[in-house]
Motif scaffolding. Sequence first.
Motif, PDB file in Angstrom:
ATOM      1  N   ARG A   1     -52.031 -50.130  24.474  1.00 10.14           N
ATOM      2  CA  ARG A   1     -53.167 -51.021  24.737  1.00 10.14           C
ATOM      3  C   ARG A   1     -52.695 -52.409  25.181  1.00 10.14           C
ATOM      4  O   ARG A   1     -53.317 -53.033  26.052  1.00 10.14           O
ATOM      5  CB  ARG A   1     -54.072 -51.109  23.513  1.00 10.14           C
ATOM      6  CG  ARG A   1     -54.817 -49.806  23.229  1.00 10.14           C
ATOM      7  CD  ARG A   1     -55.862 -49.943  22.147  1.00 10.14           C
ATOM      8  NE  ARG A   1     -55.333 -50.346  20.854  1.00 10.14           N
ATOM      9  CZ  ARG A   1     -54.869 -49.521  19.916  1.00 10.14           C
ATOM     10  NH1 ARG A   1     -54.854 -48.210  20.140  1.00 10.14           N
ATOM     11  NH2 ARG A   1     -54.419 -49.991  18.770  1.00 10.14           N
TER      12      ARG A   1
ATOM     13  N   GLU B   1     -51.779 -52.016  28.802  1.00 12.57           N
ATOM     14  CA  GLU B   1     -52.983 -51.937  29.636  1.00 12.57           C
ATOM     15  C   GLU B   1     -53.596 -53.319  29.843  1.00 12.57           C
ATOM     16  O   GLU B   1     -54.006 -53.666  30.958  1.00 12.57           O
ATOM     17  CB  GLU B   1     -54.016 -51.004  28.998  1.00 12.57           C
ATOM     18  CG  GLU B   1     -53.645 -49.545  29.049  1.00 12.57           C
ATOM     19  CD  GLU B   1     -54.573 -48.665  28.227  1.00 12.57           C
ATOM     20  OE1 GLU B   1     -55.620 -49.166  27.724  1.00 12.57           O
ATOM     21  OE2 GLU B   1     -54.258 -47.476  28.073  1.00 12.57           O
TER      22      GLU B   1
ATOM     23  N   CYS C   1     -49.656 -46.391  19.892  1.00 19.50           N
ATOM     24  CA  CYS C   1     -50.916 -46.503  20.635  1.00 19.50           C
ATOM     25  C   CYS C   1     -51.227 -47.964  20.965  1.00 19.50           C
ATOM     26  O   CYS C   1     -51.667 -48.279  22.070  1.00 19.50           O
ATOM     27  CB  CYS C   1     -52.067 -45.891  19.836  1.00 19.50           C
ATOM     28  SG  CYS C   1     -51.934 -44.105  19.632  1.00 19.50           S
ATOM     29  N   GLY C   2     -50.984 -48.843  20.008  1.00 15.34           N
ATOM     30  CA  GLY C   2     -51.243 -50.263  20.215  1.00 15.34           C
ATOM     31  C   GLY C   2     -50.385 -50.852  21.318  1.00 15.34           C
ATOM     32  O   GLY C   2     -50.842 -51.691  22.097  1.00 15.34           O
TER      33      GLY C   2
ATOM     34  N   GLU D   1     -54.690 -57.473  20.606  1.00 10.90           N
ATOM     35  CA  GLU D   1     -53.965 -56.223  20.351  1.00 10.90           C
ATOM     36  C   GLU D   1     -52.575 -56.508  19.782  1.00 10.90           C
ATOM     37  O   GLU D   1     -52.112 -55.817  18.872  1.00 10.90           O
ATOM     38  CB  GLU D   1     -53.853 -55.384  21.621  1.00 10.90           C
ATOM     39  CG  GLU D   1     -55.162 -54.803  22.109  1.00 10.90           C
ATOM     40  CD  GLU D   1     -55.719 -53.709  21.206  1.00 10.90           C
ATOM     41  OE1 GLU D   1     -54.983 -53.155  20.360  1.00 10.90           O
ATOM     42  OE2 GLU D   1     -56.915 -53.402  21.358  1.00 10.90           O
TER      43      GLU D   1
END
Length: 126
Positions: free
Chosen positions: A49, A52, A45-46, A65
């Motif tokens: 991020r 993104e 998930c990181g 992050e």
Amino acid sequence: MSDIIKLKFVERVILDPDRLVELCVSLGDAGAEELISLTMEELSCGLGRVEEAYTAQNWSIMSAEARQLSNAADHIGMQTFVTVVADVVTCVEQQDFIALSATLERLRRIADKSLNAMWDMQDIPG
């Protein structure tokens, strides 16, 4: 001169087996396995991020992050992953966006290999 050669990057990932033993001793096998699984999910998930933030060119978020990724990966002994994440942070801090692009691509490769190596280690009995 019309031949195109595609380079294949081959890089070993290093996992710290001592860290995994420490986790098993302190948490028990089941607890260590659960922590590793949760951490690997957090890393996946990181990474999203980080991607993104890179796309949005939000360098402060990207750096933050990436640091969280480094801490999580270090906790379960993913040494190569930690090193490459540090390189990503350095590129962001130095505002070297050409190097950042290449280093982020390296992180993608290392993340994939590191996560697969961790899954493979979990499948080893004993």
